[in-house]
Design an enzyme around this catalytic site. Structure first.
Site, PDB file in Angstrom:
ATOM      1  N   SER A   1      16.619  39.089  18.528  1.00  0.00           N
ATOM      2  CA  SER A   1      16.921  40.235  17.660  1.00  0.00           C
ATOM      3  C   SER A   1      15.791  40.624  16.713  1.00  0.00           C
ATOM      4  CB  SER A   1      18.189  39.955  16.841  1.00  0.00           C
ATOM      5  OG  SER A   1      19.333  40.082  17.642  1.00  0.00           O
TER       6      SER A   1
ATOM      7  N   LYS B   1      14.318  43.959  17.340  1.00  0.00           N
ATOM      8  CA  LYS B   1      14.972  45.192  16.893  1.00  0.00           C
ATOM      9  C   LYS B   1      14.131  45.966  15.879  1.00  0.00           C
ATOM     10  CE  LYS B   1      19.584  43.219  17.673  1.00  0.00           C
ATOM     11  NZ  LYS B   1      20.794  42.651  17.050  1.00  0.00           N
TER      12      LYS B   1
ATOM     13  N   TYR C   1      16.395  46.097  27.545  1.00  0.00           N
ATOM     14  CA  TYR C   1      16.780  45.412  26.301  1.00  0.00           C
ATOM     15  C   TYR C   1      16.590  43.901  26.420  1.00  0.00           C
ATOM     16  CZ  TYR C   1      19.590  44.028  22.260  1.00  0.00           C
ATOM     17  OH  TYR C   1      20.016  43.471  21.082  1.00  0.00           O
TER      18      TYR C   1
ATOM     19  N   TYR D   1      21.978  39.468   9.894  1.00  0.00           N
ATOM     20  CA  TYR D   1      23.334  39.630  10.395  1.00  0.00           C
ATOM     21  C   TYR D   1      24.314  39.759   9.222  1.00  0.00           C
ATOM     22  CZ  TYR D   1      21.065  37.872  14.651  1.00  0.00           C
ATOM     23  OH  TYR D   1      20.216  37.674  15.709  1.00  0.00           O
TER      24      TYR D   1
ATOM     25  N   VAL E   1      18.548  34.927  17.610  1.00  0.00           N
ATOM     26  CA  VAL E   1      19.320  33.749  18.002  1.00  0.00           C
ATOM     27  C   VAL E   1      18.482  32.689  18.724  1.00  0.00           C
ATOM     28  CG1 VAL E   1      21.533  34.942  18.045  1.00  0.00           C
ATOM     29  CG2 VAL E   1      20.145  34.857  20.131  1.00  0.00           C
TER      30      VAL E   1
END
Length: 308
Positions: free
Chosen positions: A64, A67, A192, A244, A262
């Site tokens: 992540s 992102k 992705y 998060y 993660v």
């Protein structure tokens, strides 16, 4: 700013490492389950150079953390107005892979680019003739920011993620049904999962953080990699949504812009001061590196990094 000595940094690593035993290595992506639970490493980049501790040569995937890269690229491609027509700017208290807020929102666009639904939407906006061109553009931005042309995708991790991405498939079909995205879902998921599987080490991650801290400018050659406005937007999302549904607690206890993944990666960027890259694959219940968060809290207190 004066950086911390490497032996002192190693002491911080060893004090934080025992916390890794209180976490768990993720198993829902089989490739990530092979990580060593007690691994912990960190690198700090400042204008004085880099200092590191732990096994910083160990490689891991962005997950992540990617992102923030795709968000920067999408804004650069389309401008902030078009990007935020498709994805919101608000934090969410839900888990990063939740579909709940999509069902309750009108229109049904993701609340922010740091949750999976928002990140999938942002990746869908990346410009290119095909997935190969889009992925190469993402890779090139990572390589520039990390100052490392050898960074590439871990194909084993990408395949493992793609084959187990059923929840993300569900999110994509929901987004397509509500016309947030269009096109082939499997193609988007392929891009992705490859984006998430970009592999690097703590030193690379710290350099990316330092480019953000330096208003998007490469400190080695003065190249403007990202505009100051884009770095401001990205860094703000790191503060409000980057950890998060632990982002608020992290802001209070640590007080630095950060984005986790993660894999156990945590990228931090302290404006005008430094970039920090952390790797600790044992995660807490929120999906953040349990020892990495503890290490960052100690460093923030020691070096007075809290931006608030």
């Amino acid at each position: 700013m004066q950086c911390i000595p490497s032996d002192t940094l190693q002491e911080f690593v060893e004090k934080a490492r025992p916390f890794s035993r209180k976490g768990t290595v993720p198993h829902y992506i089989p490739a990530l389950a092979k990580a060593e639970q007690t691994d912990l490493s960190v690198a700090l980049y400042t204008k004085e150079g880099c200092v590191s501790a732990g096994d910083v040569s160990k490689r891991f995937t962005l997950q992540s953390v990617s992102k923030i890269i795709t968000l920067a690229l999408a804004i650069d491609d389309l401008g902030r107005t078009k990007v935020f027509e498709k994805v919101g700017m608000e934090p969410t208290g839900d888990p990063f892979n939740s579909i709940a807020k999509l069902e309750n929102q009108t229109p049904s666009k993701p609340l922010n680019p740091m949750i999976n639904a928002g990140a999938l939407t942002v990746t869908h906006l990346i410009q290119g003739m095909n997935n190969e061109e889009k992925l190469e553009r993402i890779l090139q931005l990572v390589r520039k920011m990390a100052n490392n042309d050898r960074i590439t995708v871990n194909e084993y991790v990408a395949k493992s993620e793609f084959e187990t991405a059923n929840l993300n498939r569900s999110l994509c079909y929901f987004l397509k049904e509500h016309k947030v995205i269009d096109g082939d879902i499997e193609e988007l998921l392929n891009l992705y999962t490859n984006q998430c599987a970009i592999e690097l080490n703590c030193i690379d991650l710290a350099h990316i953080g330092y480019v953000l801290a330096n208003d998007g400018i490469n400190p080695y050659n003065g190249e403007i990699i990202l505009s100051k406005d884009i770095t401001r937007i990205v860094t703000t999302f790191m503060v409000t949504c980057g950890m998060y549904n632990e982002s608020g607690e992290f802001a209070i206890k640590v007080g630095i812009p950060a984005k986790s993944g993660v894999s156990g990666a945590v990228l931090s960027s302290i404006p005008e001061k430094m970039g920090i890259g952390v790797y600790g694959p044992a995660l807490n219940e929120k999906g953040n590196s349990i020892a990495g968060v503890r290490l960052l809290q100690s460093l923030s207190n020691q070096l007075q990094l809290n931006i608030f």
